[in-house]
Design a protein around this motif. Structure first.
Motif, PDB file in Angstrom:
ATOM      1  N   PHE A   1     -43.071-125.732 -39.445  1.00 33.63           N
ATOM      2  CA  PHE A   1     -43.064-124.572 -40.338  1.00 33.63           C
ATOM      3  C   PHE A   1     -41.848-124.549 -41.251  1.00 33.63           C
ATOM      4  N   TYR A   2     -40.744-125.160 -40.802  1.00 27.40           N
ATOM      5  CA  TYR A   2     -39.530-125.135 -41.608  1.00 27.40           C
ATOM      6  C   TYR A   2     -38.703-126.389 -41.337  1.00 27.40           C
ATOM      7  N   CYS A   3     -37.816-126.692 -42.256  1.00 29.06           N
ATOM      8  CA  CYS A   3     -36.929-127.850 -42.143  1.00 29.06           C
ATOM      9  C   CYS A   3     -35.887-127.593 -41.043  1.00 29.06           C
TER      10      CYS A   3
ATOM     11  N   ASP B   1     -35.681-124.289 -44.923  1.00 25.90           N
ATOM     12  CA  ASP B   1     -36.641-124.016 -45.986  1.00 25.90           C
ATOM     13  C   ASP B   1     -38.053-124.403 -45.547  1.00 25.90           C
ATOM     14  N   GLU B   2     -39.056-123.821 -46.195  1.00 27.51           N
ATOM     15  CA  GLU B   2     -40.448-124.054 -45.834  1.00 27.51           C
ATOM     16  C   GLU B   2     -41.176-125.003 -46.780  1.00 27.51           C
ATOM     17  N   ASP B   3     -40.462-125.610 -47.737  1.00 27.71           N
ATOM     18  CA  ASP B   3     -41.084-126.498 -48.710  1.00 27.71           C
ATOM     19  C   ASP B   3     -41.139-127.927 -48.156  1.00 27.71           C
ATOM     20  N   LEU B   4     -42.052-128.167 -47.212  1.00 30.07           N
ATOM     21  CA  LEU B   4     -42.180-129.459 -46.549  1.00 30.07           C
ATOM     22  C   LEU B   4     -43.440-130.174 -47.010  1.00 30.07           C
ATOM     23  N   ARG B   5     -43.336-131.503 -47.063  1.00 32.81           N
ATOM     24  CA  ARG B   5     -44.486-132.339 -47.432  1.00 32.81           C
ATOM     25  C   ARG B   5     -44.537-133.533 -46.500  1.00 32.81           C
ATOM     26  N   PRO B   6     -45.742-134.006 -46.163  1.00 28.25           N
ATOM     27  CA  PRO B   6     -45.827-135.227 -45.349  1.00 28.25           C
ATOM     28  C   PRO B   6     -45.192-136.407 -46.088  1.00 28.25           C
TER      29      PRO B   6
ATOM     30  N   CYS C   1     -38.314-132.694 -46.939  1.00 31.18           N
ATOM     31  CA  CYS C   1     -37.972-131.342 -47.371  1.00 31.18           C
ATOM     32  C   CYS C   1     -37.549-131.413 -48.840  1.00 31.18           C
ATOM     33  N   ALA C   2     -38.250-130.678 -49.687  1.00 31.03           N
ATOM     34  CA  ALA C   2     -37.935-130.682 -51.116  1.00 31.03           C
ATOM     35  C   ALA C   2     -36.673-129.874 -51.411  1.00 31.03           C
ATOM     36  N   ALA C   3     -36.316-128.937 -50.550  1.00 28.52           N
ATOM     37  CA  ALA C   3     -35.147-128.090 -50.794  1.00 28.52           C
ATOM     38  C   ALA C   3     -33.828-128.838 -50.582  1.00 28.52           C
TER      39      ALA C   3
END
Length: 59
Positions: free
Chosen positions: A8-10, A15-20, A30-32
């Motif tokens: 759900f988070y890094c 942060d919650e902006d995660l991608r496989p 993590c994009a953040a």
């Protein structure tokens, strides 16, 4: 069999902006904070579950 749950988070910045990630199974980016990490199930503990002996009221 169902898919594994996604984080759900890094674990580094929260942060919650995660991608496989393309690095393999269980890898996420993590994009953040621009970090990559991998989740891995290690196994079950030999001691198993124990009842909570802390005390307090029983419900």
């Amino acid at each position: 069999m169902s898919e594994r749950a996604a984080p759900f988070y890094c674990p580094y910045c929260g942060d919650e902006d995660l991608r496989p990630s393309e690095q393999g199974h269980g890898a996420w980016e993590c994009a953040a904070c621009n970090r990559a990490f991998q989740l891995k199930f290690l196994g079950l503990l030999a001691r198993g579950l124990r009842p909570n002996d802390v005390g307090g009221e029983q419900i």
